[in-house]
Design a protein around this motif. Sequence first.
Motif, PDB file in Angstrom:
ATOM      1  N   GLY A 178      -1.235   0.420   5.366  1.00 32.34           N
ATOM      2  CA  GLY A 178      -2.104   0.665   4.218  1.00 32.34           C
ATOM      3  C   GLY A 178      -1.959  -0.414   3.164  1.00 32.34           C
ATOM      4  N   ALA A 179      -1.818  -1.656   3.607  1.00 30.45           N
ATOM      5  CA  ALA A 179      -1.557  -2.762   2.684  1.00 30.45           C
ATOM      6  C   ALA A 179      -2.742  -3.075   1.778  1.00 30.45           C
ATOM      7  CB  ALA A 179      -1.169  -4.015   3.471  1.00 30.45           C
ATOM      8  N   GLY A 180      -3.905  -2.539   2.088  1.00 28.37           N
ATOM      9  CA  GLY A 180      -5.071  -2.801   1.255  1.00 28.37           C
ATOM     10  C   GLY A 180      -5.191  -1.869   0.069  1.00 28.37           C
ATOM     11  N   GLY A 181      -4.363  -0.832   0.021  1.00 28.31           N
ATOM     12  CA  GLY A 181      -4.416   0.118  -1.083  1.00 28.31           C
ATOM     13  C   GLY A 181      -3.554  -0.315  -2.254  1.00 28.31           C
ATOM     14  N   GLY A 182      -3.502   0.536  -3.279  1.00 28.81           N
ATOM     15  CA  GLY A 182      -2.745   0.202  -4.479  1.00 28.81           C
ATOM     16  C   GLY A 182      -1.264   0.052  -4.224  1.00 28.81           C
ATOM     17  N   ILE A 183      -0.662   1.045  -3.549  1.00 29.04           N
ATOM     18  CA  ILE A 183       0.766   0.997  -3.257  1.00 29.04           C
ATOM     19  C   ILE A 183       1.074  -0.131  -2.268  1.00 29.04           C
ATOM     20  CG2 ILE A 183       2.708   2.249  -2.235  1.00 29.04           C
ATOM     21  CD1 ILE A 183       1.475   4.828  -3.277  1.00 29.04           C
ATOM     22  N   GLY A 184       0.242  -0.250  -1.239  1.00 29.25           N
ATOM     23  CA  GLY A 184       0.484  -1.261  -0.217  1.00 29.25           C
ATOM     24  C   GLY A 184       0.365  -2.683  -0.739  1.00 29.25           C
ATOM     25  N   SER A 185      -0.639  -2.949  -1.563  1.00 33.64           N
ATOM     26  CA  SER A 185      -0.815  -4.304  -2.081  1.00 33.64           C
ATOM     27  C   SER A 185       0.321  -4.691  -3.027  1.00 33.64           C
ATOM     28  CB  SER A 185      -2.164  -4.433  -2.801  1.00 33.64           C
ATOM     29  OG  SER A 185      -2.254  -3.523  -3.883  1.00 33.64           O
ATOM     30  N   LEU A 186       0.802  -3.722  -3.811  1.00 36.80           N
ATOM     31  CA  LEU A 186       1.949  -4.003  -4.679  1.00 36.80           C
ATOM     32  C   LEU A 186       3.204  -4.223  -3.847  1.00 36.80           C
ATOM     33  CD1 LEU A 186       3.148  -4.301  -7.488  1.00 36.80           C
ATOM     34  CD2 LEU A 186       3.428  -1.818  -7.569  1.00 36.80           C
ATOM     35  N   ALA A 187       3.348  -3.455  -2.759  1.00 36.21           N
ATOM     36  CA  ALA A 187       4.506  -3.619  -1.878  1.00 36.21           C
ATOM     37  C   ALA A 187       4.543  -5.026  -1.283  1.00 36.21           C
ATOM     38  CB  ALA A 187       4.473  -2.573  -0.764  1.00 36.21           C
ATOM     39  N   CYS A 188       3.377  -5.567  -0.935  1.00 34.29           N
ATOM     40  CA  CYS A 188       3.322  -6.930  -0.394  1.00 34.29           C
ATOM     41  C   CYS A 188       3.809  -7.949  -1.423  1.00 34.29           C
ATOM     42  CB  CYS A 188       1.893  -7.267   0.032  1.00 34.29           C
ATOM     43  SG  CYS A 188       1.297  -6.336   1.468  1.00 34.29           S
ATOM     44  N   GLN A 189       3.402  -7.754  -2.666  1.00 31.90           N
ATOM     45  CA  GLN A 189       3.829  -8.676  -3.722  1.00 31.90           C
ATOM     46  C   GLN A 189       5.336  -8.585  -3.967  1.00 31.90           C
ATOM     47  OE1 GLN A 189       1.089  -8.684  -7.224  1.00 31.90           O
ATOM     48  NE2 GLN A 189      -0.103  -7.236  -6.006  1.00 31.90           N
ATOM     49  N   ILE A 190       5.867  -7.368  -3.893  1.00 31.12           N
ATOM     50  CA  ILE A 190       7.306  -7.179  -4.087  1.00 31.12           C
ATOM     51  C   ILE A 190       8.082  -7.853  -2.962  1.00 31.12           C
ATOM     52  CG2 ILE A 190       9.161  -5.451  -4.108  1.00 31.12           C
ATOM     53  CD1 ILE A 190       7.242  -3.600  -5.590  1.00 31.12           C
ATOM     54  N   MET A 191       7.600  -7.730  -1.724  1.00 33.38           N
ATOM     55  CA  MET A 191       8.273  -8.365  -0.595  1.00 33.38           C
ATOM     56  C   MET A 191       8.332  -9.879  -0.778  1.00 33.38           C
ATOM     57  SD  MET A 191       9.302  -5.982   1.323  1.00 33.38           S
ATOM     58  CE  MET A 191       9.581  -5.234  -0.275  1.00 33.38           C
ATOM     59  N   ARG A 192       7.227 -10.436  -1.241  1.00 35.49           N
ATOM     60  CA  ARG A 192       7.189 -11.886  -1.453  1.00 35.49           C
ATOM     61  C   ARG A 192       8.176 -12.301  -2.546  1.00 35.49           C
ATOM     62  NH1 ARG A 192       1.322 -14.272  -2.147  1.00 35.49           N
ATOM     63  NH2 ARG A 192       1.255 -13.386  -0.047  1.00 35.49           N
ATOM     64  N   ALA A 193       8.226 -11.511  -3.625  1.00 35.83           N
ATOM     65  CA  ALA A 193       9.142 -11.824  -4.725  1.00 35.83           C
ATOM     66  C   ALA A 193      10.603 -11.679  -4.306  1.00 35.83           C
ATOM     67  CB  ALA A 193       8.848 -10.922  -5.919  1.00 35.83           C
ATOM     68  N   GLN A 194      10.858 -10.760  -3.373  1.00 43.15           N
ATOM     69  CA  GLN A 194      12.231 -10.524  -2.905  1.00 43.15           C
ATOM     70  C   GLN A 194      12.676 -11.529  -1.859  1.00 43.15           C
ATOM     71  OE1 GLN A 194      13.501  -8.315  -5.240  1.00 43.15           O
ATOM     72  NE2 GLN A 194      14.370  -7.023  -3.655  1.00 43.15           N
ATOM     73  N   GLY A 195      11.743 -12.346  -1.385  1.00 45.88           N
ATOM     74  CA  GLY A 195      12.091 -13.311  -0.348  1.00 45.88           C
ATOM     75  C   GLY A 195      12.076 -12.713   1.040  1.00 45.88           C
ATOM     76  N   ALA A 196      11.410 -11.550   1.176  1.00 46.31           N
ATOM     77  CA  ALA A 196      11.296 -10.901   2.483  1.00 46.31           C
ATOM     78  C   ALA A 196       9.918 -11.210   3.077  1.00 46.31           C
ATOM     79  CB  ALA A 196      11.477  -9.399   2.346  1.00 46.31           C
ATOM     80  N   SER A 197       9.790 -11.090   4.384  1.00 47.82           N
ATOM     81  CA  SER A 197       8.501 -11.269   5.032  1.00 47.82           C
ATOM     82  C   SER A 197       7.941  -9.898   5.380  1.00 47.82           C
ATOM     83  CB  SER A 197       8.650 -12.131   6.292  1.00 47.82           C
ATOM     84  OG  SER A 197       9.518 -11.515   7.222  1.00 47.82           O
ATOM     85  N   TYR A 198       6.646  -9.843   5.604  1.00 46.32           N
ATOM     86  CA  TYR A 198       6.047  -8.541   5.897  1.00 46.32           C
ATOM     87  C   TYR A 198       4.857  -8.697   6.838  1.00 46.32           C
ATOM     88  CZ  TYR A 198       2.679  -9.994   2.326  1.00 46.32           C
ATOM     89  OH  TYR A 198       1.754 -10.696   1.587  1.00 46.32           O
ATOM     90  N   ILE A 199       4.570  -7.617   7.538  1.00 46.61           N
ATOM     91  CA  ILE A 199       3.371  -7.516   8.368  1.00 46.61           C
ATOM     92  C   ILE A 199       2.466  -6.495   7.710  1.00 46.61           C
ATOM     93  CG2 ILE A 199       2.453  -6.927  10.635  1.00 46.61           C
ATOM     94  CD1 ILE A 199       5.215  -7.608  11.790  1.00 46.61           C
ATOM     95  N   ALA A 200       1.262  -6.901   7.319  1.00 49.70           N
ATOM     96  CA  ALA A 200       0.331  -6.005   6.638  1.00 49.70           C
ATOM     97  C   ALA A 200      -0.513  -5.263   7.675  1.00 49.70           C
ATOM     98  CB  ALA A 200      -0.555  -6.805   5.690  1.00 49.70           C
ATOM     99  N   GLY A 201      -0.462  -3.955   7.614  1.00 49.75           N
ATOM    100  CA  GLY A 201      -1.213  -3.139   8.559  1.00 49.75           C
ATOM    101  C   GLY A 201      -2.231  -2.264   7.880  1.00 49.75           C
TER     102      GLY A 201
END
Length: 201
Positions: A178-201
Amino acid sequence: SLTMHITKEEIVKPKTMKAAQGKDYGDIDEMLTVEDSVPYPSLAELFPDMKKRKEFMIVRTHAVAVACGDCRVLSGLTRELQGPPTFPYVPCGDCSGEVVEVPEGVEDFPFQVGDRVAARFVVGPRDALAEYALVHQSVCEKVPEEISSVDAAALAGACPATLLAERIQKGERVLILGAGGGIGSLACQIMRAQGASYIAG
């Protein structure tokens, strides 16, 4: 966004307010109409019992977030799961604004009149798409001056994503559904800031 602050002495509690209401099921863009005679959510009238009243406050809204869940309720998609809303229905549960009323006589209440706040899951006979909203103090946070009212309202409903910041370490890989929603899109930004990688589904 509004930045003017108010004091308790400056408050004039209205008897009515403007609110966007849906009077039946349908598309949120078509069904919402602005009414200017919606009752003001007075703490004393809503909660004659002080035991319940001491947990709530009234916020004058500056910005309101419209989420996909709000659209689902008005379209009727959630009626079997949650039951039908009470029409006329004022939608939206996330907002930002300024506290205009707190319960009298509660010494340890965490907010005071004039505080800029963001709230999620607004409760009451009407939700947040109105001039004033009834808010439980447990779902409210103070908003720093450097954050706009619009951003605060948008972030209010997505705040569960911030829990990831405490759990994810640099170099980890995360699947975000659910990376396109409010929680999911913020989670993607947090992962980037933390230096983690992510797969958006």
